[in-house]
Design a protein around this motif. Structure first.
Motif, mmCIF file in Angstrom:
data_model
loop_
_atom_site.group_PDB
_atom_site.id
_atom_site.type_symbol
_atom_site.label_atom_id
_atom_site.label_comp_id
_atom_site.label_asym_id
_atom_site.label_seq_id
_atom_site.Cartn_x
_atom_site.Cartn_y
_atom_site.Cartn_z
ATOM 1 N N LEU A 169 38.964 12.773 -12.621
ATOM 2 C CA LEU A 169 37.662 12.267 -13.068
ATOM 3 C C LEU A 169 36.687 13.420 -13.258
ATOM 4 O O LEU A 169 35.786 13.362 -14.057
ATOM 5 N N ILE A 170 36.875 14.444 -12.456
ATOM 6 C CA ILE A 170 35.947 15.563 -12.429
ATOM 7 C C ILE A 170 36.699 16.815 -12.852
ATOM 8 O O ILE A 170 37.771 17.078 -12.331
ATOM 9 N N ASP A 171 36.128 17.571 -13.792
ATOM 10 C CA ASP A 171 36.790 18.835 -14.088
ATOM 11 C C ASP A 171 36.332 19.871 -13.052
ATOM 12 O O ASP A 171 35.350 19.662 -12.339
ATOM 13 N N SER A 172 37.038 20.955 -12.963
ATOM 14 C CA SER A 172 36.782 21.914 -11.887
ATOM 15 C C SER A 172 35.373 22.506 -11.955
ATOM 16 O O SER A 172 34.789 22.834 -10.930
ATOM 17 N N SER A 173 34.800 22.627 -13.146
ATOM 18 C CA SER A 173 33.439 23.173 -13.222
ATOM 19 C C SER A 173 32.453 22.206 -12.575
ATOM 20 O O SER A 173 31.508 22.636 -11.907
ATOM 21 N N ASN A 174 32.665 20.904 -12.756
ATOM 22 C CA ASN A 174 31.802 19.926 -12.096
ATOM 23 C C ASN A 174 32.001 19.961 -10.587
ATOM 24 O O ASN A 174 31.050 19.814 -9.827
ATOM 25 N N ILE A 197 41.586 5.632 -8.586
ATOM 26 C CA ILE A 197 41.659 4.791 -7.388
ATOM 27 C C ILE A 197 43.101 4.724 -6.894
ATOM 28 O O ILE A 197 43.365 4.870 -5.694
ATOM 29 N N ILE A 198 44.033 4.513 -7.808
ATOM 30 C CA ILE A 198 45.452 4.418 -7.426
ATOM 31 C C ILE A 198 45.919 5.751 -6.837
ATOM 32 O O ILE A 198 46.636 5.778 -5.827
ATOM 33 N N TRP A 199 45.499 6.869 -7.411
ATOM 34 C CA TRP A 199 45.842 8.173 -6.856
ATOM 35 C C TRP A 199 45.315 8.308 -5.427
ATOM 36 O O TRP A 199 46.045 8.712 -4.518
ATOM 37 N N ALA A 200 44.045 7.956 -5.219
ATOM 38 C CA ALA A 200 43.450 8.045 -3.875
ATOM 39 C C ALA A 200 44.195 7.142 -2.901
ATOM 40 O O ALA A 200 44.444 7.519 -1.748
ATOM 41 N N LEU A 201 44.581 5.966 -3.354
ATOM 42 C CA LEU A 201 45.350 5.026 -2.527
ATOM 43 C C LEU A 201 46.705 5.620 -2.141
ATOM 44 O O LEU A 201 47.127 5.538 -0.984
ATOM 45 N N GLU A 202 47.391 6.229 -3.098
ATOM 46 C CA GLU A 202 48.697 6.833 -2.816
ATOM 47 C C GLU A 202 48.563 8.000 -1.838
ATOM 48 O O GLU A 202 49.387 8.148 -0.929
ATOM 49 N N PHE A 237 39.913 15.709 -3.858
ATOM 50 C CA PHE A 237 39.881 14.360 -3.276
ATOM 51 C C PHE A 237 38.453 13.972 -2.899
ATOM 52 O O PHE A 237 38.007 12.870 -3.205
ATOM 53 N N ARG A 238 37.741 14.856 -2.224
ATOM 54 C CA ARG A 238 36.361 14.562 -1.826
ATOM 55 C C ARG A 238 35.516 14.213 -3.056
ATOM 56 O O ARG A 238 34.774 13.238 -3.056
ATOM 57 N N CYS A 239 35.619 15.030 -4.090
ATOM 58 C CA CYS A 239 34.818 14.815 -5.302
ATOM 59 C C CYS A 239 35.200 13.520 -6.011
ATOM 60 O O CYS A 239 34.337 12.771 -6.462
ATOM 61 N N ILE A 240 36.491 13.261 -6.108
ATOM 62 C CA ILE A 240 36.936 12.053 -6.798
ATOM 63 C C ILE A 240 36.519 10.800 -6.030
ATOM 64 O O ILE A 240 36.031 9.827 -6.619
ATOM 65 N N ALA A 241 36.668 10.816 -4.714
ATOM 66 C CA ALA A 241 36.235 9.663 -3.915
ATOM 67 C C ALA A 241 34.736 9.426 -4.110
ATOM 68 O O ALA A 241 34.293 8.292 -4.317
#
Length: 177
Positions: free
Chosen positions: A121-126, A86-91, A151-155
């Protein structure tokens, strides 16, 4: 507990926009969805009333995404990994917000934020699996940079995790009533 307006329609529209827009719209929509999901989670967790509503209002003590994230983490509603994401997405959102006309995921500040904060949160295979599902649904994102894809996947994952946590909070409340 009855699903909120956000859960019944706005979240689906948000996901559609998250996966159909350019970089800046993706970042702004993604951060907004995370913000609203945390607000909804905290609203369900708190005692109903004017004090809770005031705290969660735009001008309240929990009116910012950062404060909602901090509170959710401090209460144990999200774990450390989700909080870091969340903090990464915020930054990332903040960099785009202050450099909106000439910002991309190739921006030095974005790359530094991504390198300094191990968020994944997600590895590249996911992420690849996730994108193949979107392709089957007719959403072509093959032009996305790896950072935009991440970013799309993590959000998406953050919102999904928070949605599941809301179900847990609702179940606990229903068991204690």
């Amino acid at each position: 507990m009855k699903p909120s307006k956000y859960e019944t329609g706005e979240i689906l529209e948000g996901f559609r926009l998250l996966f159909s827009g350019n970089e800046i719209s993706c970042v702004l929509i993604g951060a907004s969805m995370i913000d609203k999901s945390l607000e909804d989670l905290l609203s369900r967790y708190f005692i109903k009333g004017k004090t809770s509503d005031k705290m969660l209002s735009d001008t309240g003590i929990l009116g910012t995404l950062r404060n909602k994230a901090d509170c959710s983490y401090a209460l144990g509603l999200v774990d450390k990994k989700v909080y870091q994401n969340i903090i990464w997405a915020l930054e990332v959102r903040n960099v785009f917000g202050h450099h909106h006309l000439k910002c991309s995921f190739a921006n030095e500040k974005i790359l530094k934020i991504s390198n300094d904060n191990p968020h994944g949160l997600i590895d590249s295979s996911n992420a690849d699996l996730f994108y193949s599902v979107l392709e089957k649904a007719g959403i072509d994102l093959t032009e996305d940079s790896e950072n935009l894809k991440e970013f799309r996947c993590i959000a998406f994952e953050i919102v999904k995790i928070v949605q599941n946590k809301k179900k847990e909070v609702d179940a606990k409340k229903n068991n204690t009533e």
